[in-house]
Design a protein around this motif. Structure first.
Motif: not given
Length: 361
Positions: A63-66, A84-91, A155-156, A319-325
């Motif tokens: 569960e990572a960002a970097g 970036v936020v890392l994911n385990w669904r690289a389609v 957070a993200v 992430v946009d919703l997070y940044r908007q509060g």
């Protein structure tokens, strides 16, 4: 190649160790990411316990960002410096799910081709193809989702697994809509995220169910309108009472046990939806529910895989919703720890003392 510190599980049920590992330079289609934060998830503990498979040694963390440090040949749309936020669904874009327009089910997701290794050259199995309890990790470029660089990595990064699983169980799998009644059974990290997702979708009632009053308080903070302690009252009857005697339109089961799944089945309204997002163990079986009840109650029984998310679509939006509060991802961060503290964090998570411990690098 680079030498970095990382958290390794060498054998089943043994305490994790912090070791120096070797991370290759990115090859074709790969990216090297400097990890800034990584959440401690139950899935990592399952790897350590041998509950996923026995491909030890494991490089834990997912569960990572970097920040991207380098990319290999053929990588487009991703460059050094990208947050970036890392994911385990690289389609893959080519399997039968992708070709029928359902890439969130992709059956052939990508991972890095080159292995990261211990100092002696032993290949590591990265958790969920990521392995981010490390100062740097090597992933497929498709596992990197660019998001707003001003967002908090702690957070993200949690969107990489548990928080996305819960929010997606509500928004994507359960299709929670305005005015609906929703019940969430199990209010750890995933269940609390399902509560937040249900409120985000405009549900009128969000009923949080757990046997731990601490978790019910967390759920209230994330948008639950009502709470039910299942150790003190019949959860099914309580949900019905709170919904005019009918049951919830959507019930999200975030525990992964037959007895709580049975509660979810009978706590929903006629033609309602049950979403299983809790992960069962291999020994568990479908609860003894009369087939006539399955037919007679109608509706849908669904499983939610990673919140049925499409990272390229869902991560930037959330992430946009997070940044908007409008989405409080900071509320999921119970504590910030170092790499050396992961084993102790597993103990706190197992006791239910935290929503998420987050490793800061």
């Amino acid at each position: 190649m680079q030498q970095v510190r990382a958290v390794v599980a060498r054998e089943k049920d043994a305490p994790v160790t912090v070791e120096t590992i070797t991370v290759p330079d990115p090859g074709p289609g790969e990216a090297l990411v400097r990890v800034q934060a990584c959440g401690v998830c139950h899935t990592d503990l399952h790897y350590r316990q041998g509950g996923i498979n026995d491909d030890f040694p494991f490089l834990l963390g997912h569960e990572a960002a970097g920040v991207v440090e380098a990319v290999g040949d053929g990588v487009e749309g991703l460059a050094p410096g990208d947050f970036v936020v890392l994911n385990w669904r690289a389609v893959c874009g080519q399997c039968r799910a992708c070709l029928r327009g359902q890439p969130w089910y992709c059956f052939a997701t990508h991972n890095a081709a080159q292995p990261m290794t211990l100092a002696d050259g032993t290949p590591l199995s990265p958790a969920l193809g990521i392995g981010a309890f490390a100062e740097k990790t090597l992933v497929h470029a498709g596992q990197c989702t660019k998001v707003d660089p001003d967002a908090s990595p702690a957070a993200v990064g949690l969107l990489g697994c548990g928080v996305m699983a819960g929010i997606g169980a509500a928004l994507n799998t359960g299709r929670v809509g305005r005015g609906m009644n929703v019940a969430v059974i199990g209010c750890g990290g995933v269940g609390s995220a399902a509560v937040a997702g249900s409120r985000l979708a405009g549900a009128s009632r969000v009923i949080a169910v757990d046997v731990d009053d601490r978790k019910l308080e967390w759920a209230k903070g994330l948008g639950a309108t009502h709470t039910v302690n299942g150790a003190q009252t019949d959860a099914v009857e309580a949900i019905r009472e709170l919904t005019g005697g009918f049951g919830a339109d959507v019930v999200i089961e975030a525990v992964g046990r037959p007895e709580t799944y049975r509660q979810a089945f009978y706590a929903r309204d006629l033609a309602g939806t049950v979403v299983l997002v809790g992960v069962p163990t291999p020994d568990m079986s479908f609860p003894d529910i009369p087939l006539l009840d399955v037919f007679g109650r109608g509706g849908s029984l669904k499983s939610s895989w990673y919140g049925d998310c499409l990272p390229s679509r869902d991560f930037p939006l959330l992430v946009d919703l997070y940044r908007q509060g409008r989405l409080d991802l900071d509320a999921f961060v119970s504590e910030r720890i170092a790499l050396d503290d992961v084993e102790a964090a597993f103990d706190r998570m197992h006791r239910g003392d935290v929503l998420r411990s987050v490793v800061i690098l």
